[in-house]
Design a protein around this motif. Structure first.
Motif: not given
Lengths: 455, 455
Positions: A92, A99, A117, A272, A275-277, A422-423, A426-429
């Motif tokens: 990606q 960031q 990445r 969740f 993990a997402t804030g 793993t969760p 941070r895929l794509h982030s």
């Protein structure tokens, strides 16, 4: 023999990590034309590695887009089964760059994680397969089964050309079963078999108003504001209870059984909110966050833009506004039909005074599900358990892997999804990472698996 | 004597146009820090011009932001009235650049129009005032009345520091009346007196969800999408009948009288649809486009952004989304109160699972209205008619000029708005231009006006 292979991986660990870093350092961003050469370099890296192992018939196949790397190993003999291993070497985009805590293309290990990445999606997971093949050859001189390798460079842009390749080269690619490592576990060091994936489809909505940006003082009150028009359209597609309000969107959706609700509830997923804030999690009315993410369709606006975005204020009525939308689908939802429903809805609610265009994204895939008690699945569960010394859990996930649905569609063969992400990856982030534990235990799992399925 | 002055302007026309082009070539974009030096250069251009004319006490006054150019002429004697002339030398950003047919900062005359950013708003109109002062001095050796010049460099960023300057230097800036040329005529070569202006205010709404962009497959169904949340908020603020649905927004709004409706209907304005290229015009329920643009408050979203805007698709749930909003106000609406109503509304409708921030823009102004039959207004109408050989019409407009409301507020003096722009000027947009006719007849109008008001 397993011991020798594991010993090799252990003794050559540092060298293998360095080689992985070399792979991760190539910015093979498939969606960005500026990285076309880098995508080629990533493909070349794999070609070289496969030739070194050595595999036979190693080739970069032209697809019309980014190349696909193909190779074969037939040394296990006629009696041994043949597996088709699929992965992708493209990644990606890395933006927003500011960031990232370290350069996305200069891998760095911090607190037991490898940051880069593609570390998890999917270069890291592709690499551990290649490393395991290398280990078998260097120690046993052979692989436990015959292997066909298919590593593409267009997964992050919807595997645009893969479907045609899979159809045209059915003979060449056919195998007894397929193995894919492009997914994750429900928690770090919690072996997880993924038995269901969501499909997906997307549309891009563009609202055009005036033929140029207008002074809001001179024309405010005479024309429809394209951004407001787009807001009215978007807000009519999903309500505040997270229910998609597009007519027919849920038609034919396979309901979640009580058994499945139990199964979903049993598996301890990630937190969740942590993990997402987010201030609090929000899900479709009547479903838990785990149920919605794993087994209910979703509708997301991935991006929106229009008018002035710079510093300060610019008192204009913009000439247009655009929103990018993708939906994740479950069994029972036809991607093409969903796209049509979205377009019909938008055209129906579009206000006067503007022209609305709906562009149907090419990338689409149906949802996929496999029976958790299939022998190849059970052996996978055992291999996980040996490596991680922990019971394997079975889950569905909200992610989509088009190739899975296509292989299912074209080859009608079992597909085993061995994920080691793993969760927290941070895929794509920004700050994507992959646990070093998954690097080690992932390879061990594969060593066990190839030995278990070789008969 | 008028003849000599007009003759001078005619004989030196080409040289004056070249000088204007030099002024327009300076990219004095006040909102963009990268153009700070250019803004200074534009101020220096005016300082030099004023000294050449010559004016006295010419100075660049520090404001805390971009400088204000001040100058005086007291040669008309104690008995003559003193006018305060206001204008601004800063311009809007030129983006999107690719939509310009010629470089915004390389002025070009095509089909009787001078194309350049600032040609109409406001460099072109400031320049014709300076040219007329030059003409009087070079021919008559004096100006018909005493003049104070106030040309600022922050109009396009809300005249951030002008209000304080006007208050602190009340003594220095005070005059018998003020003249401003930063507006337009209802049609090319149709003399127009602007007797009413809208006020304005603005807010920026930012919706924050997850602390980083999320993979829509892994988290779709667990968190609120910030763009969808923003769409719900925005769509709740104005309905499809173009009625603002924020509680109290219309409270105290001075109604449009039947007389005024007639006046508005009489004046042939521009063809909004043709000028903007929209499929059809859209206005507040119960009002015509001319009524809404001139005399009813407006609510516009100037810009919106969030998530992925690049090529292709990126299947994320974005971490945040932002919308920029400005309102144009009419007599009876207090900017601060409107800002508060907007914030209260947004906070009230904000959905769960996200945090919503409302930033109140500093720039604000009340609406302004002057009596059409004031002597200074009547003389302006006569001067227009002499120059354009056409009856002058009286209109209100939707634009806002903060300085007008502030001068009204602080100095309590009559303010005459002599505008020479036209509806086709594309202010704030690509391909801004100014008619050459307005250059010539605008200067002639000013020559007549200074002679008429000198007693």
């Amino acid at each position: 023999m397993t011991e020798n292979v594991l010993a090799y991986l252990n003794e050559n660990r540092e060298q293998l990590l360095n080689k992985l870093n070399e792979f991760l350092s190539i910015p093979s961003v498939s969606t960005d034309p500026e990285h076309k050469e880098d995508v080629q370099r990533a493909a070349d890296f794999i070609v070289t590695y496969l030739k070194d192992i050595p595999f036979e018939k190693v080739e970069k196949q032209e697809t019309g887009g980014h190349p696909l790397v193909y190779a074969e190993y037939n040394g296990a003999g006629e009696e041994a089964p043949t597996v088709l291993f699929y992965g992708h070497y493209d990644v990606q985009p890395a933006d927003p760059l500011e960031q990232w805590n370290s350069d996305p293309f200069q891998p760095e290990i911090r607190d037991g994680r490898l940051y880069a990445r593609g570390a998890s999606d999917d270069k890291g997971q592709v690499f551990i397969h290649l490393a395991v093949f290398e280990a078998f050859m260097k120690t046993e001189g052979k692989l436990p089964l015959n292997v066909k390798v298919c590593i593409e460079g267009e997964e992050e842009i919807g595997s645009e050309n893969l479907y045609n390749v899979l159809q045209e080269k059915k003979e060449q690619f056919s195998a007894d079963f397929a193995v894919i490592s492009d997914s994750g576990m429900v928690a770090e060091n919690q072996p997880t078999i993924l038995y269901g994936l969501k499909g997906f489809t997307g549309v891009e909505i563009t609202v055009d108003g005036p033929d140029h940006d207008l002074h809001s003082g001179m024309y405010g009150g005479a024309v429809r504001n394209p951004i407001m028009a787009l807001s009215h359209i978007l807000s009519s597609m999903k309500n505040e209870e997270e229910v998609v309000t597009v007519d027919g969107f849920y038609d034919g959706v396979e309901p979640i059984t009580e058994e499945e609700r139990k199964l979903i509830a049993e598996v301890k997923g990630e937190d969740f909110q942590q993990a997402t804030g987010v201030p609090e999690t929000v899900s479709e009315k009547g479903y838990t966050a785990k149920e919605h993410t794993q087994a209910r369709p979703t509708f997301e606006i991935n991006g929106i833009y229009g008018g002035y975005q710079g510093e300060g204020t610019k008192t204009i009525i913009p000439s247009s506004a655009t929103a990018k939308i993708t939906c994740r689908l479950v069994p029972g939802q036809e991607p093409d039909r969903i796209q049509q429903l979205l377009e019909d809805h938008v055209k129906r609610v579009a206000p006067s005074g503007v022209t609305v265009d709906v562009k149907k994204e090419k990338l689409s895939a149906k949802a996929y599900k496999v029976e958790p008690d299939h022998p190849l699945i059970k052996k996978a569960a055992n291999s996980y358990t040996k490596a991680y010394d922990k019971e394997t859990v079975f889950v569905r996930m909200g992610g989509s892997i088009p190739v899975v649905e296509w292989m299912d569609d074209i080859y009608q063969m079992p597909i085993v999804l061995l994920g080691f992400g793993t969760p927290e990856d941070r895929l794509h982030s920004p700050n994507e990472s992959f646990p070093i534990d998954s690097f080690d235990k992932g390879m061990e799992t594969l060593v066990h698996y190839w030995n278990e399925v070789k008969e």
